[in-house]
Design a protein around this motif. Structure first.
Motif, PDB file in Angstrom:
ATOM      1  N   ILE A  99      25.615  77.026  46.500  1.00 13.11           N
ATOM      2  CA  ILE A  99      27.053  76.930  46.743  1.00 13.11           C
ATOM      3  C   ILE A  99      27.330  76.851  48.240  1.00 13.11           C
ATOM      4  N   THR A 100      26.613  77.629  49.033  1.00 14.25           N
ATOM      5  CA  THR A 100      26.793  77.596  50.485  1.00 14.25           C
ATOM      6  C   THR A 100      26.511  76.205  51.032  1.00 14.25           C
ATOM      7  N   ARG A 101      25.461  75.555  50.533  1.00 15.58           N
ATOM      8  CA  ARG A 101      25.136  74.202  50.971  1.00 15.58           C
ATOM      9  C   ARG A 101      26.264  73.231  50.646  1.00 15.58           C
ATOM     10  N   SER A 102      26.844  73.380  49.451  1.00 13.83           N
ATOM     11  CA  SER A 102      27.930  72.485  49.047  1.00 13.83           C
ATOM     12  C   SER A 102      29.170  72.705  49.911  1.00 13.83           C
ATOM     13  N   LEU A 103      29.477  73.963  50.206  1.00 11.65           N
ATOM     14  CA  LEU A 103      30.623  74.252  51.077  1.00 11.65           C
ATOM     15  C   LEU A 103      30.385  73.698  52.477  1.00 11.65           C
ATOM     16  N   ARG A 104      29.154  73.812  52.958  1.00 11.47           N
ATOM     17  CA  ARG A 104      28.821  73.261  54.272  1.00 11.47           C
ATOM     18  C   ARG A 104      29.007  71.741  54.277  1.00 11.47           C
ATOM     19  N   THR A 105      28.577  71.101  53.190  1.00 15.03           N
ATOM     20  CA  THR A 105      28.741  69.654  53.085  1.00 15.03           C
ATOM     21  C   THR A 105      30.218  69.274  53.018  1.00 15.03           C
ATOM     22  N   GLY A 106      30.986  70.033  52.232  1.00 14.47           N
ATOM     23  CA  GLY A 106      32.412  69.749  52.134  1.00 14.47           C
ATOM     24  C   GLY A 106      33.114  69.888  53.480  1.00 14.47           C
ATOM     25  N   TYR A 107      32.746  70.907  54.226  1.00 11.11           N
ATOM     26  CA  TYR A 107      33.354  71.118  55.546  1.00 11.11           C
ATOM     27  C   TYR A 107      33.062  69.939  56.472  1.00 11.11           C
ATOM     28  N   ILE A 108      31.792  69.521  56.513  1.00  7.32           N
ATOM     29  CA  ILE A 108      31.434  68.402  57.385  1.00  7.32           C
ATOM     30  C   ILE A 108      32.092  67.111  56.900  1.00  7.32           C
ATOM     31  N   GLY A 109      32.136  66.912  55.581  1.00  2.00           N
ATOM     32  CA  GLY A 109      32.772  65.713  55.047  1.00  2.00           C
ATOM     33  C   GLY A 109      34.243  65.633  55.414  1.00  2.00           C
ATOM     34  N   ILE A 110      34.957  66.752  55.273  1.00  2.00           N
ATOM     35  CA  ILE A 110      36.386  66.777  55.617  1.00  2.00           C
ATOM     36  C   ILE A 110      36.576  66.564  57.120  1.00  2.00           C
ATOM     37  N   LEU A 111      35.723  67.193  57.918  1.00  2.00           N
ATOM     38  CA  LEU A 111      35.829  67.067  59.373  1.00  2.00           C
ATOM     39  C   LEU A 111      35.618  65.617  59.817  1.00  2.00           C
ATOM     40  N   CYS A 112      34.592  64.972  59.258  1.00  2.00           N
ATOM     41  CA  CYS A 112      34.323  63.575  59.624  1.00  2.00           C
ATOM     42  C   CYS A 112      35.444  62.656  59.137  1.00  2.00           C
ATOM     43  N   THR A 113      35.968  62.934  57.951  1.00  2.00           N
ATOM     44  CA  THR A 113      37.052  62.114  57.418  1.00  2.00           C
ATOM     45  C   THR A 113      38.290  62.203  58.302  1.00  2.00           C
TER      46      THR A 113
END
Length: 595
Positions: A99-113
């Motif tokens: 779950i931590t990995r997915s949240l980390r990915t979501g954070y980076i995805g939103i930031l890049c978007t």
């Protein structure tokens, strides 16, 4: 409103002593009797007045003041912090940080978007390079931190380096290097160790530890990839003295966290594809389910063993390759080795990576012969077998001296987890497409493009298939000179073309996604060695072999008839003649470059 009326109303009643009526807004009138001269009466009256005063005082007491907002929010923050810390520790200890990995990915995805949405515009055209650098740096961080299946994404980006802006090329140069390995305790397992959070692979899958199966087993892995790591071992004697003993083998062991992380990682991938489609108006999600299903198969070593055995069988049926391409033997139940989805035993082979130019030349091998073999193998899989190894990056193709042909190379195919099977109809269309590109059969090229739902002109479609500029139709009208486009304008135009090409995504064969990826990998491998081979020509030659149905018999004489059979062979002859001319042009260019 005050708690009580501030003064009493005195009403003299006829024929009775004076009474004081004390009114309270929330109480009925209370009658207070007049004082007497007696001590008892005075005492009683005093007590009554005291009780009355006490009651009035309590009635007048202000309500308990509410707690401040700061205190409430602080208390909520502490509770949420404790819950978050507990969830994080549980996820880390018992869920492989999925779950931590997915949240980390979501954070980076939103930031890049958000970064692209705000800064990718004509006003910031001179800052596009800095934008790419920020995004590439963030993607590199999340891939390096998450590891596992995210390394597959990094490899895909690394292979597209030539097509991506410069910051991406620099950020993903390391993705094919050795991945971090897990400790030996995670591989072997101990039956008395119940407190460890991650199940041990050997103990869980086989009920044994490695030393119960092998005479020796290296504690340190000799190779580590995104999904698994490889240990060197020696086979133990079988009961009764049967089977091979003392044989050196490679034991491929899946990393324990992959099983728990896989579905969360694939969910993150599908979510990002969906968001990309919605936010950037690019059709991306249509491949998500197909890619996810293939990735699940890649984590099954039972499936990989089956693929390896089938590849070896097909190689044995291909005279052009069977002596020069080798698939290591997979040991199963017949050889006394247990099989599972996370443990696989195969023959140990010594060799260097396909992109290790120094090691290849150190063995006295010719780079062109090595790359010709690699390209021909993938082309045979695509056009003749219809069974394609879709992960031919440099670490999965080893090079060694040929065991019987002096001075000649032999390539070794490993990691057979990701294969696709091409439907017969699609394979025939793909072979026809390659043949049509070289005989400039424009109507056939455009017809296949329409069938596949790809809205491109013939020149763009040909260039996309060959991964190089290619012109099958010359424009008769003189093109007007256009001003040079800025970097921003070039990328906007590229997006427009991609969107146009994928307009009818439901018709696009999903197999084309992996075939294009596979072709791009082989192109990158060739470029890493200095492009010694004519990749397009070799691929086209195997397309001609596949078109005539050498192995499948789909276009043999008794199937298509004499007239069609003769026409096919005439076209094949013209095709090969065209390739011979292009070969001469290729070698002329190579000589010119050397001079």
């Amino acid at each position: 409103m005050p708690s009580r009326i501030p003064f009493p109303f005195r009403h003299p009643l006829p024929g009775s002593p004076n009474f004081n009526f004390h009114f309270h807004p929330n109480l009925r009138p209370r009658v207070v009797r007049p004082q007497t001269s007696s001590f008892a009466s005075s005492s009683s009256s005093s007590s009554s007045l005291s009780a009355s005063a006490s009651s009035a005082s309590s009635a007048r007491a202000p309500p308990r003041p509410p707690r401040s907002r700061l205190f409430v929010w602080a208390r909520r923050g502490v509770v949420l912090g404790l819950l978050g810390t507990g969830a994080y520790l549980y996820d880390r200890q018992f869920n492989a940080s999925a779950i931590t990995r997915s949240l980390r990915t979501g954070y980076i995805g939103i930031l890049c978007t958000i970064d692209y949405k705000i800064n990718f515009n004509p006003r910031n055209a001179d800052k596009i390079e800095a934008l790419h650098e920020r995004v590439a740096r963030r993607l590199k961080w999340v891939i390096d931190t998450n590891q596992g299946l995210y390394l597959k994404l990094g490899q895909a980006l690394g292979l597209q380096a030539a097509l991506l802006p410069k910051p991406y090329r620099e950020a993903f140069q390391h993705v094919f290097d050795r991945a971090p390995a897990v400790d030996y305790a995670e591989v072997e397992g101990r039956k008395n160790e119940r407190a460890h959070p991650i199940p041990k692979v050997f103990l869980q899958d086989l009920g044994l530890n490695p030393h119960d199966l092998f005479e020796s087993f290296s504690h340190e892995p000799l190779a580590s990839a995104s999904i698994a790591q490889v240990h060197k071992a020696v086979l133990s004697p079988r009961k009764g003295g049967e089977g091979e003993t003392g044989k050196v083998v490679a034991v491929k062991v899946q990393k324990p966290a992959i099983r728990k992380q896989m579905e969360w990682d694939l969910f993150s991938y599908r979510t990002l594809m969906w968001l990309t489609e919605k936010l950037f108006d690019m059709p991306m999600y249509f491949v998500a389910d197909y890619v996810s299903s293939q990735m699940r198969l890649e984590t099954s070593f039972t499936n990989e063993a089956r693929n390896a055995r089938r590849c070896a069988e097909l190689l044995a049926q291909t005279p052009e390759l069977r002596d020069d391409v080798y698939v290591p033997r997979v040991y199963g139940e017949d050889e006394g080795c247990k099989e599972s989805d996370r443990v696989m035993v195969m023959e140990w082979i010594d060799g260097c990576r396909l992109n290790d130019q120094k090691a290849i030349e150190g063995m006295g091998l010719n780079l062109r012969e090595v790359m010709d073999l690699a390209i021909s193998t993938i082309s045979a899989m695509t056009f003749s077998w219809g069974f394609v190894h879709c992960d031919p990056h440099p670490g999965n193709i080893l090079v060694r001296k040929h065991p019987t042909k002096r001075g000649r190379p032999q390539i070794v195919l490993i990691d057979h987890g990701l294969y696709i099977t091409l439907p017969q109809k699609f394979r025939e269309e793909y072979c026809t497409l390659w043949r049509s590109l070289f005989v400039l059969d424009v109507p056939t090229i455009e017809s296949i493009a329409r069938k596949w739902g790809i809205a491109l002109d013939a020149n763009m479609f040909a260039s996309a298939i060959l991964l190089r500029p290619f012109q099958v139709r010359k424009n008769r009208q003189q093109k007007e000179e256009k001003p040079e486009l800025s970097q921003y304008e070039q990328q906007v135009e590229l997006k427009r073309r991609m969107k146009t090409m994928l307009e009818n995504e439901q018709l696009i064969p999903r197999e084309l996604i992996f075939l294009t990826r596979c072709q791009r990998m082989m192109q990158a491998n060739n470029q890493l060695l200095g492009s010694p081979s004519s990749r397009v020509n070799l691929t086209a030659k195997w397309a001609a072999i596949g078109y005539t149905g050498t192995l499948t018999g789909s276009r043999s004489l008794h199937v298509v008839g004499m007239r069609t059979w003769l026409r096919d062979h005439w076209d094949a002859m013209i095709f090969r003649l065209t390739l011979a001319i292009i070969d001469l042009a290729f070698w002329a260019t190579r000589i010119k470059q050397l001079l």
